[in-house]
Design a protein around this motif. Structure first.
Motif, short mmCIF file in Angstrom:
data_model
loop_
_atom_site.label_atom_id
_atom_site.label_comp_id
_atom_site.label_asym_id
_atom_site.label_seq_id
_atom_site.Cartn_x
_atom_site.Cartn_y
_atom_site.Cartn_z
N PRO A 1 0.77 -1.28 -0.08
CA PRO A 1 -0.20 -0.07 -0.08
C PRO A 1 0.87 1.38 -0.07
O PRO A 1 0.38 2.34 -0.31
N MET A 2 2.04 1.26 0.45
CA MET A 2 2.92 2.29 0.53
C MET A 2 3.88 2.62 -0.65
O MET A 2 4.70 3.56 -0.94
N LEU A 3 3.69 1.70 -1.57
CA LEU A 3 4.85 1.53 -2.57
C LEU A 3 4.41 2.52 -3.72
O LEU A 3 3.23 2.58 -4.33
N SER A 4 5.50 3.46 -4.44
CA SER A 4 5.30 3.86 -5.43
C SER A 4 6.38 3.58 -6.52
O SER A 4 7.51 3.32 -6.09
N LEU A 5 5.78 3.24 -7.72
CA LEU A 5 6.94 2.63 -8.62
C LEU A 5 7.50 3.68 -9.37
O LEU A 5 8.16 3.39 -10.29
N MET A 6 7.32 5.24 -8.95
CA MET A 6 7.98 6.05 -9.84
C MET A 6 9.43 6.20 -9.35
O MET A 6 9.87 5.68 -8.52
N GLY A 7 10.07 6.81 -10.29
CA GLY A 7 11.76 6.79 -10.06
C GLY A 7 12.58 5.92 -11.31
O GLY A 7 12.00 5.14 -11.91
N GLY A 8 13.74 6.30 -11.44
CA GLY A 8 14.25 5.48 -12.49
C GLY A 8 14.02 5.93 -13.76
O GLY A 8 14.09 5.20 -14.52
N GLU A 9 13.78 7.18 -13.99
CA GLU A 9 13.17 7.98 -15.19
C GLU A 9 14.26 7.94 -16.53
O GLU A 9 14.01 8.15 -17.36
N ASP A 10 15.49 7.95 -15.75
CA ASP A 10 16.57 8.29 -16.71
C ASP A 10 16.91 7.01 -17.55
O ASP A 10 18.19 6.41 -17.50
N HIS A 11 16.03 6.55 -18.22
CA HIS A 11 16.31 5.22 -19.04
C HIS A 11 17.49 5.38 -20.03
O HIS A 11 17.53 6.13 -20.69
N ASN A 12 18.45 4.24 -19.88
CA ASN A 12 19.49 4.43 -20.84
C ASN A 12 19.03 3.22 -22.08
O ASN A 12 18.91 2.28 -21.87
N GLN A 13 19.03 3.76 -23.11
CA GLN A 13 18.68 3.01 -24.29
C GLN A 13 19.47 2.15 -24.83
O GLN A 13 19.12 1.17 -25.36
N ASP A 14 20.64 1.97 -24.19
CA ASP A 14 21.62 1.13 -24.54
C ASP A 14 21.58 -0.22 -23.83
O ASP A 14 22.32 -1.36 -24.31
N LEU A 15 20.94 -0.03 -22.86
CA LEU A 15 20.82 -1.51 -21.90
C LEU A 15 19.94 -2.62 -22.72
O LEU A 15 19.14 -2.29 -23.39
N LYS A 16 20.48 -3.82 -22.42
CA LYS A 16 19.74 -4.73 -23.11
C LYS A 16 18.66 -5.22 -22.11
O LYS A 16 19.46 -6.02 -21.14
#
Length: 829
Positions: A686-701
């Motif tokens: 109930p306390m979890l937010s999934l937001m964060g890690g928005e700087d996605h690196n397109q080079d990651l597989k």
């Protein structure tokens, strides 16, 4: 036995040439012993397939194989110990050490007594094996490749016939017939097998109706509940596969069933006419075999694709002769038909028809030669895995992931040269699929994308076959067992007293200890097992009321699988557990008082599967788990942070399940660096937010294929980091997220998405433009979304796949209620 030796030799041979063994040979002058051992094993391995075929008719050959089996097991234990020492030195060295430093660390220990003992053991094994090998020529082995009415109100009907004739199938047809469903408001099905304890049967009857009962109910309470259940109701009760010939036990059960109303029925399936006479049935149906025409029709369906039989009339001639040998038994017909499926070489069909195994004497209730022959045709690796399944009781429901991990723990899954991206777990999946295709497993459940496992069973006759072929190695122990062969290495306890059985004194090399009945292992037995059986690979101590795990657990250097689940009194684990460098599976779910994982848990460098319930605020603190493939968190009530640092950690993690973690506030900011992650499920946080890690690196597989989100009230929108899985995500399901407002506008870019399910999200009002053009979409379902303007398929589908999956998880072990506290807990198996 030959297949066991063949498999173990296959495990040992690569180890003989390992760098560690070479270091040992140079330090202790055993290079010639290792070379000779390698040659002898290779020579013996070449003739083992022939020995496997000839042993049935040659008692002396079976004795020779028994001696070989013993020394090969000892060899595996020795080389396993050498590998453990290498792992231990790797842990002692810093995690950043080079392989050269690790080897140097191992080499520097060669002057100690431990390697001297190993060198002596290797010489001894080489001498024993030479002596056994010298006798092989004697056997001309050649090299080959690979009671009455129940108060007169309840009628009893018996279906009697040999195993595999279809008694259970017939009973299922009756049980599920719509007319029967309408006639009997109360229907119950109980698989009885050999265990006819009345208390157990009452529990199973109640579970058949209620699903879950209190396992702590005493006999009086159980009988009261049963009478209440049956009171003045017209019921149908199926007692499947009854073996009990004790009339008193039947009368005891019968007298508890008189509460049902007039017209109630009991159907009993049994292989024995004696059983039918003991229960004095009103009607007995003697199930005969299929006619030759029906057998041939079934055989053709199993052996050929539709219409293919007309292209091979020459093969049909052999098929008719093979079918005649099956004596009308459908399971035998289906098994041999599956064996020959898609094979068009006449030699293979002749081989099945003419094989000498048909000549083995067969008594009325013996294993059918047809099935035994199908076992003989299994590849070596499947024979050993199949035999291991004899440790479980009849009608046991196997879980695919659990069985695979048990096979792995006992070295039964070979790391074959296949797709290098496949793990051992993938190879195990192939094993199960092949056994299913050959009819050694059956009744497989649907492979739902929302579950990381599926279930299946073994037919009773197939189970008997497993017991027959595994009797030299595996034993199921019941109360009163006295004669246990000294060669037994795999033990399961179906029923136990409180003491330590005397027969354990003659067992020294046991590899597996596990309970398969309702009783856990008593603490006195636990202590004996840990102190006596130094070669244990698998130890199941689940639900054993352990308060303190003995420190000596750290001496079990060969241990691969440790189940401590539902030991609700355990508060901490001994630090010695971190010495288990070979451990692959550690189950700690349901340990509700566990304060934290032991400091140094990361030293278990082979750990692949971890399921845990913990009270600690940070789950994995300053630890590295590079071998971990699956991590499951259940009811971690105080956990706020999963990982303190995750860079370079969990690089091989494929499955992550988080459930019932009410204090968890966020996922790791860099969860996108879990590049191997394929399955992510998050429920009841109930306390979890999934937001964060928005700087996605397109080079990651990235690899994520399935994402399941349920009961996250803070979720309003999907976070941007999920967009990184646009090329891989196949299944997306969101349920019971009361504040979820909208799907992202970038959703139509998910070119691999097969399934989209959104359930009970009342604020969802529209779909992104272009959703209907998702190229791979096969199923889209919405339930409980009143604001949604339209449903793309034009109708409201039945209750969703997500809901069914959730219920499936609840009934199959992920969301069972605690038997002690009644509190709902999420568990793994």
């Amino acid at each position: 036995m030959a297949e066991i030796a063949f498999g173990i030799i296959g495990n040992v041979l690569p180890k003989l040439g390992s760098v560690v063994c070479q270091e040992l040979s140079l330090a202790w002058d055993i290079k010639s012993d290792l070379k000779r051992l390698e040659r002898t094993m290779s020579t013996i391995k070449e003739v083992l397939l022939d020995a496997e075929k000839k042993q049935a008719s040659d008692p002396l050959l079976r004795l020779w194989l028994g001696q070989l089996n013993d020394v090969i097991h000892d060899a595996e234990d020795v080389f396993d110990e050498i590998e453990y020492q290498a792992l231990r030195n790797q842990v002692v060295a810093t995690h950043g050490s080079t392989s050269r430093k690790v080897l140097h660390s191992f080499s520097s220990s060669m002057t100690h007594a431990f390697p001297f003992k190993l060198a002596h053991q290797i010489k001894s094994i080489r001498e024993r094996l030479d002596e056994i090998a010298a006798d092989k020529d004697k056997y001309n082995l050649t090299q080959q490749r690979e009671d009455g009415h129940v108060n007169k109100r309840v009628n009893v009907i018996s279906i009697v016939g040999l195993g595999g004739l279809g008694k259970t199938t017939l009973a299922k047809w009756v049980y599920n017939d719509e007319r029967i469903v309408q006639t009997f408001p109360l229907r119950m099905w109980v698989c009885v097998s050999e265990d006819f304890r009345v208390t157990r049967l009452i529990k199973e009857i109640l579970k058949s109706v209620c699903g879950i009962i209190d396992e702590n109910w005493n006999a009086d309470t159980l009988q009261t509940r049963l009478r209440e259940l049956l009171n003045d109701k017209k019921f149908l009760l199926v007692l499947d596969d009854v073996w009990n010939e004790d009339r008193n036990k039947w009368i005891e059960l019968r007298d508890l069933l008189i509460a049902g109303s007039e017209g109630s029925k009991i159907i009993v399936t049994t292989r024995s006419h004696v059983v039918a006479s003991v229960i004095s049935t009103d009607s007995t149906y003697n199930l005969e075999g299929l006619s030759q025409d029906d057998c041939l029709s079934l055989f053709v369906k199993c052996a050929f694709e539709d219409g293919e039989d007309k292209q091979h009339p020459n093969l049909l001639k052999f098929g008719k002769e093979i079918v005649e040998k099956c004596k009308g038994v459908p399971l035998a017909v289906r098994t041999l038909g599956s064996l020959l499926h898609s094979k068009v070489d006449e030699r293979e069909w002749k081989f099945v028809r003419d094989n000498e195994i048909w000549k083995l004497e067969q008594k009325e209730n013996d294993i059918l030669p047809a099935l035994r022959f199908s076992y003989e045709q299994l590849p070596i690796h499947l024979k050993r895995c199949f035999a291991f399944c004899s440790l479980f009781p009849k009608d046991h429901e196997f879980y695919s992931d659990q069985l695979i991990r048990m096979w792995m723990a006992n070295g039964l899954i070979f790391d074959m040269p296949i797709n290098k991206e496949q793990d051992l777990e993938d190879v195990g999946e192939l094993y199960i699929n092949e056994l299913l295709s050959r009819s050694f497993f059956q009744d497989a459940s649907e492979k739902l994308p929302s579950l990381p496992f599926y279930t299946f069973k073994m037919h009773d006759l197939i189970h008997d076959l497993a017991i027959l072929v595994a009797q030299e190695e595996c034993s199921v122990v019941e109360l009163g067992n006295k004669n246990i062969a000294g060669t037994i290495r795999y033990l399961s306890f179906l029923e136990m007293g409180q003491g330590v059985p005397n027969y354990l004194d003659k067992l020294t090399k046991v590899r597996t200890i596990m309970p398969t009945g309702v009783q856990p292992l008593p603490m006195s037995l636990v202590e004996v097992c840990i102190s006596r059986f130094n070669y244990l690979r698998l130890l199941d101590l689940s639900d054993s009321s352990i308060e303190v795990l003995p420190r000596s657990i750290g001496t079990l250097k060969h241990l691969r699988y440790l189940n401590l689940s539902y030991n609700i009194k355990i508060k901490k684990l001994p630090n010695s557990i971190c010495k288990l460098h070979n451990l692959q599976t550690l189950l700690l779910h349901g340990c509700s008082r566990l304060e934290r994982l032991s400091k140094g848990t990361g030293n278990m460098i082979s750990l692949r599967y971890l399921a845990v319930t913990s009270k600690y605020m940070c789950l994995l603190e300053n630890e590295s788990f590079n071998s971990l493939r699956s991590l499951s968190l259940f009811s971690c009530l105080k956990v706020k942070v999963l990982f303190q640092e995750m860079d370079g950690c969990l690089t091989n993690l494929r499955t992550l399940v988080i459930c019932d973690c009410p204090s968890l506030t966020s996922l790791p900011f860099n969860i996108k660096h879990l590049t191997a992650l394929e399955y992510l499920a998050i429920y009841h946080c109930p306390m979890l937010s999934l937001m964060g890690g928005e700087d996605h690196n397109q080079d990651l597989k990235l690899s994520l294929r399935s994402l399941f989100i349920g009961n996250l009230p803070k979720l309003e929108f999907l976070p941007l980091w999920i967009q990184g899985y646009a090329n891989t995500l196949q299944h997306l399901e969101i349920e019971d997220c009361k504040n979820f407002e909208a799907l992202p506008e970038w959703l139509p870019t998910f070119k691999s998405l097969h399934t989209l399910e959104i359930i009970d999200c009342p604020y969802l009002s529209s779909l992104p433009e272009g959703t209907h053009r998702l190229p791979a979409l096969r199923k889209m379902n919405f339930e409980g979304c009143p604001r949604l303007s339209r449903n793309l398929d034009g109708k409201v589908s039945p209750r969703s796949l997500m809901y069914q999956s959730f219920c499936s998880m609840r009934t199959r072990g992920y969301f069972n209620k605690s038997r002690r506290s009644g509190k709902e807990l999420s568990i793994g198996r």
